[in-house]
Scaffold this active site. Sequence first.
Site, PDB file in Angstrom:
ATOM      1  N   LEU A 215      15.310  67.186  84.838  1.00  0.00           N
ATOM      2  CA  LEU A 215      16.558  66.587  85.286  1.00  0.00           C
ATOM      3  C   LEU A 215      17.117  65.690  84.185  1.00  0.00           C
ATOM      4  CD1 LEU A 215      15.372  65.458  88.858  1.00  0.00           C
ATOM      5  CD2 LEU A 215      16.019  67.755  88.070  1.00  0.00           C
TER       6      LEU A 215
ATOM      7  N   TYR B  24      12.381  63.442  84.991  1.00  0.00           N
ATOM      8  CA  TYR B  24      13.744  62.917  84.914  1.00  0.00           C
ATOM      9  C   TYR B  24      13.910  62.158  83.596  1.00  0.00           C
ATOM     10  CZ  TYR B  24      17.896  60.213  86.410  1.00  0.00           C
ATOM     11  OH  TYR B  24      19.134  59.630  86.512  1.00  0.00           O
ATOM     12  N   CYS B  25      14.967  62.492  82.850  1.00  0.00           N
ATOM     13  CA  CYS B  25      15.299  61.799  81.603  1.00  0.00           C
ATOM     14  C   CYS B  25      14.105  61.895  80.642  1.00  0.00           C
ATOM     15  CB  CYS B  25      15.704  60.367  81.911  1.00  0.00           C
ATOM     16  SG  CYS B  25      16.314  59.415  80.482  1.00  0.00           S
ATOM     17  N   LEU B  26      13.656  60.784  80.090  1.00  0.00           N
ATOM     18  CA  LEU B  26      12.511  60.827  79.179  1.00  0.00           C
ATOM     19  C   LEU B  26      11.248  61.305  79.887  1.00  0.00           C
ATOM     20  CD1 LEU B  26      12.956  57.574  77.069  1.00  0.00           C
ATOM     21  CD2 LEU B  26      13.589  59.914  76.494  1.00  0.00           C
TER      22      LEU B  26
END
Length: 547
Positions: free
Chosen positions: A312, A284-286
Amino acid sequence: MKRTSQGLDTQWHAALGRLTGGISPAALATAYVDWWLHLIGSPEKQSELMQRALTDATSQTQRDDPRFQDPAWAAYPYNVMAQSFLAMQDWWQAATTDLPGVDPKHARTVNFAARQWLDMVSPANFAVTNPVVQNRTASEGGQNLMRGAHYWLEDFNRLLTKQPRRSEQFTIGKELATTPGDVVMRNRLVEMIRYHPTTEKIHPEPILIVPAWIMKYYILDLTAERSLVAYLRDQGFEVFVLSWKNPDAGDADLAMQDYIDLGVRAAIAKIQDMGHARLHATGYCLGGTLLAIVAAALARDGDDCLASISLLAAQVDFSEPGELGLFINESQVAFLEDIMATHGYLRSDQMAGAFQLLRSNDLIWSRVIRHYLLGERTPDNPLLAWNADATRMPARMHSEYLRSLFLKNDLAKGRFKVDGSAVALSDIRSDIYCVATETDHVSPWTSVYRISLLTDTDVTFVLTNGGHNGGILSEPRHKGRHYRCGHKDEGDAHTTAPAWLDSHDPHSGSWWQHWSKWLKNNSGRPQDVRPSLVKPLDAAPGRYVLE
């Protein structure tokens, strides 16, 4: 010359950073000089702007702006104030765009800064020029302003003591992060939490979730009703989640390689030690960026332990990072490095300021009006409680991340090194499921979409409504949710982002259900649940999330 915490330049930049919210004045000045020199050398543009100023001054066309939608703004003199402000906003938009010769990034920086200044001086932000506030003040006899002053003092004291507003209604382990689980691994950087299956049979490949290190993991286990972790567990998957340590001065030398080794690689090794040869990996994200790096390294080394990869709201190409990229250039990174040198990490409030500016009307000025002028405190809710629970970032890792990914775009260009050798996203052969959100200000969906261009494997791309967090928290039964989905087989011709959007119609409902079916199709035959032989270190949510 190497910067140290004892250097005069470092100390000066760190002190200046406390006043500017971590933004480099030199970076802004460079952009403004570039824009201004080209403007004064463009008489045709000047004439156009003068004509626009005269036209806008006499125009009373109603414009759609959420700040002025209350009927009270239709009365004189407030309608004139609103229209004058909107005309000025239009003028600055014209002045800071379409000016030949200006560096495109400088033009976007000046445009962004102009919008921030205009948002600050909007007549909606002041009691004497906001009719809604004046009506409220008259009806309450000024009590709203008294409450607002009290709220302002509370927030100012928190700012001085660097203590964010904490939720008294939502606490970790009680209302938040309540899914039962066990901490099965801990090192100096992460804890790994295992969540107990609730089904009679489970898929042989568990799911490992890698959250971003700039957030607490429980955004994915927010409440019992809004928990992606619990949803996946109830779909017949054993779920593992990484919980990152909140770094302090002693972690200043942690590098990106440490996040790879102590984070994702250590987690995969532990899961394999527990008897799972392959697993589904989700980032998720980074955390998704980090997972993509690890996946490319595994593929380079001939390791096929990843049954699938899910990303994501995660970017792997930073050539078009959206407005967040305006804060990242050589001047800005050097400035941040000096700030971090004094502590060994980047404080959470210094990082949060940039994200707030991306949506200043929603995250700053609307709250100023509501809290301090109307005297209304935003009610506690789980997402706000999580958002206030920010984390820090170690100096070395953050510097490497900004330079290697944002400035040089090494991952997309096949230059990012793991174990001293470069990795390439095109080496990945695991199927990829990629989710982006329509109004994401952190990871713009058109940037996330570039995973389809940079990989040579099957990619399922999903675009859901909502923002960076709200779009991912899209549980079934969440009203108003929709998503688009498309599939690109290995070898298919590339489709541009606008063309992809035009050719895929939205489906009502949650993308969680679509993803669950995709995971199951990429999994082996369900098996009986086996008792775990690993002795738990702690019960979920563990220790690191409380730091």
